[in-house]
Design an enzyme around this catalytic site. Structure first.
Site, short mmCIF file in Angstrom:
data_model
loop_
_atom_site.label_atom_id
_atom_site.label_comp_id
_atom_site.label_asym_id
_atom_site.label_seq_id
_atom_site.Cartn_x
_atom_site.Cartn_y
_atom_site.Cartn_z
CE LYS A 83 5.09 -12.75 0.79
NZ LYS A 83 4.91 -11.88 1.93
O1 G3P Z 1 3.01 -8.44 2.13
C1 G3P Z 1 4.15 -7.48 2.03
C2 G3P Z 1 3.90 -6.30 2.95
O2 G3P Z 1 4.24 -6.93 4.43
C3 G3P Z 1 4.86 -5.15 2.85
O3 G3P Z 1 4.33 -4.03 3.50
O4 G3P Z 1 3.99 -2.20 4.68
O5 G3P Z 1 6.14 -3.22 4.60
O6 G3P Z 1 5.58 -2.12 2.46
P1 G3P Z 1 5.14 -2.87 3.88
#
Ligand code: G3P
Length: 217
Positions: A83
């Site tokens: 990634k």
């Molecule tokens: O896959 C990316 C994700 O983990 C981000 O999620 O909820 O931290 O915006 P969030």
């Protein structure tokens, strides 16, 4: 639609994997912190558990260092997707690592133009962050739709991996638009099974069944 689980919690992954729900896993530095585990050790464990792609994120910000980290992560297992962030250096790293045969997930995508660049750089996955756009009063789902249109217009093979999913409706809307993958936190994935009418109906069936006095086993 493929389901990836957005976590580095191996117990949560194992539970969903046993149900056949896990087509892959995504992690990021914040999720590694939350798991409180060594990145190489926990990622290896996840790769042994899950047959599909397991995203592990580089933390360098300069292309050569990202490539070196990406190569090290890719050596963990054949199902690693490296990634990289959607920066110019990240795109350079994406091109080099995909040319070497690694899967690459380009993350932190917040615009359709960024997604276009990732596809041109040969990304295996593009990760548009729905929830974080919604957080600042923009429309995360509109981004998924724009990327779907652009990738279909030019037959790009990069898979749209809807990320930063916060609710069952995010999953539903991304599926309607045709995102190839949704990466979903375990708690949200479990909520997909919930419906008040299912619970109410089951209550009625069980109370009527008790009145019959019968047993199946
Ligand atoms: O896959 C990316 C994700 O983990 C981000 O999620 O909820 O931290 O915006 P969030």
């Amino acid at each position: 639609m493929k389901f990836f689980v957005d976590t580095a919690d191996t117990d949560a992954i194992a539970e969903l994997n046993d149900l056949g729900m896990v087509d892959g896993v995504t992690t990021n530095p914040s999720l590694i912190l939350k798991a409180g585990r060594d990145i190489l050790e926990v990622t290896k464990e996840i790769c042994e558990m899950v047959a599909g792609p397991v995203s592990a994120e580089v933390v360098a910000t300069e292309a050569d260092a990202m490539i070196a980290e990406g190569r090290k992560l890719a050596r963990i297992a054949p199902n690693i997707a490296v990634k990289v962030p959607l920066t110019w250096d990240g795109l350079k790293a994406c091109k080099t690592l995909t040319d070497e045969g690694s899967m690459v997930n380009v993350t932190l995508c917040f615009s359709a133009n960024q997604a276009l660049l990732a596809a041109k750089a040969g990304a295996t996955f593009i990760s548009p962050f729905i929830g974080r756009l919604d957080d600042i009063n923009l429309d995360g789902m509109e981004l998924i739709a724009d990327i779907r249109t652009i990738y279909d217009n030019y037959d790009f093979q990069t898979e749209i991996l809807a990320a930063s999913i916060r609710s069952p409706n995010h999953v539903l809307d991304a599926a309607r638009i045709g995102a190839d993958v949704a990466t979903v936190p375990p708690g949200v994935l479990k909520k997909l099974a919930d419906h008040p009418l299912t619970e109410k109906g089951l209550e009625t069936f069980l109370s009527d069944w008790a009145k019959t006095g019968q047993k199946i086993l």
